[in-house]
Motif scaffolding. Sequence first.
Motif, PDB file in Angstrom:
ATOM      1  N   ASN A   1       0.913  -1.187  -0.089  1.00 14.52           N
ATOM      2  CA  ASN A   1      -0.019  -0.017  -0.026  1.00 14.52           C
ATOM      3  C   ASN A   1       0.775   1.146  -0.033  1.00 14.52           C
ATOM      4  OD1 ASN A   1      -2.572  -1.365   0.146  1.00 14.52           O
ATOM      5  ND2 ASN A   1      -1.829  -1.959   2.200  1.00 14.52           N
ATOM      6  N   THR A   2       1.959   1.414  -1.004  1.00 10.42           N
ATOM      7  CA  THR A   2       2.760   2.559  -1.270  1.00 10.42           C
ATOM      8  C   THR A   2       1.574   3.878  -1.568  1.00 10.42           C
ATOM      9  OG1 THR A   2       2.944   2.193  -3.370  1.00 10.42           O
ATOM     10  CG2 THR A   2       4.679   1.382  -1.808  1.00 10.42           C
ATOM     11  N   VAL A   3       2.271   4.930  -0.967  1.00 13.89           N
ATOM     12  CA  VAL A   3       1.222   6.299  -1.176  1.00 13.89           C
ATOM     13  C   VAL A   3       1.549   6.841  -2.431  1.00 13.89           C
ATOM     14  CG1 VAL A   3       0.905   8.478   0.012  1.00 13.89           C
ATOM     15  CG2 VAL A   3       1.317   6.392   1.321  1.00 13.89           C
ATOM     16  N   PRO A   4       0.416   7.178  -3.363  1.00 13.75           N
ATOM     17  CA  PRO A   4       0.751   7.770  -4.295  1.00 13.75           C
ATOM     18  C   PRO A   4       1.417   9.276  -4.596  1.00 13.75           C
ATOM     19  CG  PRO A   4      -1.498   6.833  -4.343  1.00 13.75           C
ATOM     20  CD  PRO A   4      -0.999   6.576  -2.902  1.00 13.75           C
ATOM     21  N   LEU A   5       2.276   9.358  -5.362  1.00 16.51           N
ATOM     22  CA  LEU A   5       2.918  10.573  -5.376  1.00 16.51           C
ATOM     23  C   LEU A   5       3.922  10.818  -4.122  1.00 16.51           C
ATOM     24  CD1 LEU A   5      -0.069  12.690  -6.514  1.00 16.51           C
ATOM     25  CD2 LEU A   5       1.675  11.643  -8.195  1.00 16.51           C
ATOM     26  N   SER A   6       4.314  10.079  -3.487  1.00 15.26           N
ATOM     27  CA  SER A   6       4.986  10.356  -2.168  1.00 15.26           C
ATOM     28  C   SER A   6       6.652  10.149  -3.040  1.00 15.26           C
ATOM     29  CB  SER A   6       4.885   9.135  -1.176  1.00 15.26           C
ATOM     30  OG  SER A   6       5.914   8.941  -0.340  1.00 15.26           O
TER      31      SER A   6
END
Length: 161
Positions: free
Chosen positions: A109-114
Amino acid sequence: MIKYFYTLVLLLSITACTESIDDSVERYDVVLTPTLEESAEPLVVHLEVASTYDERAEGLMNRKKLASNSGMIFLWTESDYRRMWMKNTYVPLDMIFVRDNIVVAVEENTVPLSLEILGPDKLVDTVIELPAGYVERHNITEGWQIDTSKIPQKRLPQQDL
């Protein structure tokens, strides 16, 4: 008024088409097999191959959608400490880190745009990116095996870049 309505419909249709999944991209089947202790069936995912410098740099950036069993595989000829990020990536991802065809770590569940740098403190030669939730849904853990034999030799990296 009718003219504006048809123009709006046309613009919405064009927008919908640009956000759809690109069927023209070549994808290859990669098989994920659980450890011997687990009773789960092997999984087949359809992955784009990122084996050149440019393909690795672009990755899944600027994608708005990703099919549930599709993603990208990053291949290197040598194991190293590989780091990933989510810059310009709009779709949350699960990342599977692999060495010698064995899963050694996962980032879920990586964070978009991070701009957070992601990756294990372990040597890896392959990274698989799949839609967020895939790892949890299929209980993929360290020790799973991957089979990339369906990827043609011409798509495998010839040297590390």
